[in-house]
Design a protein around this motif. Structure first.
Motif, short mmCIF file in Angstrom:
data_model
loop_
_atom_site.label_atom_id
_atom_site.label_comp_id
_atom_site.label_asym_id
_atom_site.label_seq_id
_atom_site.Cartn_x
_atom_site.Cartn_y
_atom_site.Cartn_z
N PRO A 65 0.82 -1.22 0.00
CA PRO A 65 0.00 0.00 0.00
C PRO A 65 0.85 1.27 0.00
O PRO A 65 0.47 2.28 -0.60
CB PRO A 65 -0.82 -0.10 1.29
CG PRO A 65 -0.63 -1.49 1.80
CD PRO A 65 0.54 -2.10 1.12
N ARG A 68 1.56 2.43 -3.42
CA ARG A 68 0.41 3.08 -4.08
C ARG A 68 0.31 4.54 -3.60
O ARG A 68 0.02 5.44 -4.38
CB ARG A 68 -0.90 2.32 -3.78
CG ARG A 68 -0.92 0.95 -4.43
CD ARG A 68 -2.29 0.33 -4.39
NE ARG A 68 -3.26 1.11 -5.15
CZ ARG A 68 -4.57 0.92 -5.10
NH1 ARG A 68 -5.07 -0.05 -4.35
NH2 ARG A 68 -5.39 1.68 -5.81
N ASP A 69 0.57 4.75 -2.30
CA ASP A 69 0.56 6.12 -1.78
C ASP A 69 1.72 6.92 -2.36
O ASP A 69 1.58 8.10 -2.69
CB ASP A 69 0.62 6.11 -0.25
CG ASP A 69 -0.67 5.57 0.36
OD1 ASP A 69 -1.74 5.79 -0.24
OD2 ASP A 69 -0.62 4.92 1.42
N GLY A 102 -2.89 5.14 -3.91
CA GLY A 102 -3.55 4.74 -2.67
C GLY A 102 -4.49 5.83 -2.17
O GLY A 102 -4.65 6.87 -2.80
N ASN A 103 -5.08 5.59 -1.01
CA ASN A 103 -6.10 6.51 -0.50
C ASN A 103 -5.56 7.68 0.30
O ASN A 103 -6.23 8.67 0.48
CB ASN A 103 -7.10 5.74 0.38
CG ASN A 103 -8.21 5.18 -0.47
OD1 ASN A 103 -8.51 5.71 -1.55
ND2 ASN A 103 -8.81 4.09 -0.01
#
Ligand SMILES: O=C(O)CCC(=O)C(=O)O
Ligand SMILES: [Fe+2]
Length: 404
Positions: A65, A68-69, A102-103
């Protein structure tokens, strides 16, 4: 910032994020980040490429993750450095960050996008507006004649049981008559007031709202074919392809994409139907399905309740109940286990003898209709014209009383 304390400033937040990426790659990334802050856009690009490589280093589910960030962060940087001189490149970087990143930095990406979108763009080229609009209107109108439509549908279409059609029923009627007994139904006449029903009929409006935005599309006959692939192109390029290609192997479909999380302006044109609150519903996802005539979503099932809203054009839909799953020969690999091996357009009766005589329900979903597909019901979908549908998937907390 003292060790162990949460980051406060943006710089600290980024540094903390980048520290999560362990090993040499992580340090190299930090180094290129620092150069980028000094105005070196090549370093920002290099950081983005490095994160991009990590996103493609193995199966998607195994991508860390933090990478992705990190990708989202690099996209933000690239966009910031590009926004003054190259608006399309900045928009693309931010969209890519939203789609693949990512979020953690989602809000930052959205804020940067909102700033750029507020400035006027060209909407994607100088096409012949008159001719394009004519093609669009004719494309939406295609296959209105039922005899023409039947020619391109799988065998036995519309000869079996038709999906029941009701006009704007109450939530209670929907609950008692369909939701609780898990029975499909078409509900007509209740989305006529959605702005999308009128605004999206104008291709120039769609280009203005979304033309410069990057979206993922599927290219090929359908997702079980070997030549099938995914691409990231602008909405305008997608419309141009729709205009120029008629060949099924090149069909381009903007399928199952959460477009409305990405392009808020289009979200304002639709509403969540009240039926999606049946059973104490919790909305799971809202997806766009937009493409030319001839797109096929092969026979498959999904785990959620689904209201499929037909906003533009028309689609043929065939449904089989969950109870006949074994006779539909699901693929054995986990990734495709919700998809049938049977090609309904060309059934191999020797290999799949049980399919031919199964009862099914089918319908033509007309512009303005909603179709309720209960969880685990198998569905095959073919567009009969240019078509734009939106699916609303929800999970219920009240369990339907199976088959009662
Ligand atoms: O419209 C389509 O092509 C497929 C829709 C679908 O499979 C869904 O909404 O679950
Ligand atoms: Fe589906």
């Amino acid at each position: 910032m003292a060790a162990g304390e949460p980051p406060e400033t943006e710089a600290e937040r980024r540094a903390a994020l980048l520290r999560e990426i362990t090993g040499e790659g992580g340090f190299a990334f930090v180094a290129s980040e620092e150069k980028a802050a000094g105005g070196d856009s090549r370093a920002a690009e290099a950081a983005r490429e490095m994160a991009w490589e990590q996103l493609h280093s193995g199966p998607w589910s195994e991508v860390g993750p933090a990478w992705r960030d990190a990708y989202a962060l690099a996209c933000l940087h690239v966009a910031r450095l590009r926004q003054a001189a190259d608006r399309p490149a900045a928009l693309r970087a931010l969209d890519m960050g939203l789609i693949m990143g990512g979020n953690l930095l989602r809000a930052d990406l959205e804020a940067a996008l909102a700033r750029i979108v507020a400035e006027p763009g060209d909407g994607g080229g100088e096409d012949d507006v008159g001719e394009e609009s004519r093609w669009w209107r004719e494309g939406l109108d295609r296959n209105r004649d039922i005899a023409d439509a039947l020619n391109i549908l799988p065998a036995k279409s519309l000869s079996c049981k038709k999906v029941e059609r009701r006009s704007c029923i109450s939530l209670e009627e929907f609950m008692c008559g369909y939701f609780l007994c898990e029975s499909p139904v078409i509900i007509s006449g209740c989305i006529d007031h959605w702005p999308a029903r009128t605004k999206w009929k104008d291709i120039q409006y769609l280009k203005k709202m979304a033309g410069d935005r990057t979206v993922p599309v599927e290219v090929g006959k359908n997702y079980v074919c070997s030549e099938w692939k995914q691409e990231l192109i602008t909405f305008s390029q997608f419309l141009e392809r729709m205009w120029s290609t008629g060949c099924p192997s090149n069909l381009t479909y903007l399928a199952q994409h959460p477009l409305f999380e990405q392009i808020k302006e289009l979200h304002e044109d639709i509403m969540v139907p009240d039926y999606c609150y049946a059973g104490g519903g919790e909305l799971q996802s809202l997806n766009a399905w937009f493409g030319p005539h001839g797109t096929v979503t092969p026979l498959h099932h999904d785990p959620h309740h689904n209201i499929l809203a037909q906003i533009l054009g028309r689609k043929y839909i065939r449904l089989y109940p969950a109870s006949v799953s074994e006779d539909l020969y699901p693929h054995t690999e986990t990734m495709l286990s919700n998809t049938s091996q049977v090609d309904l357009d060309n059934i191999d009766v020797k290999e799949f003898p049980k399919v031919e005589n199964l009862d099914f329900m089918d319908c033509i979903l007309e512009e303005g209709d909603l179709l309720y597909i209960p969880p685990k019901w198998w569905h095959y979908v073919r567009s009969l014209s240019i078509s734009f549908s939106v699916s609303f998937w929800w999970r219920a907390t009240v369990l339907p009383s199976k088959g009662s």
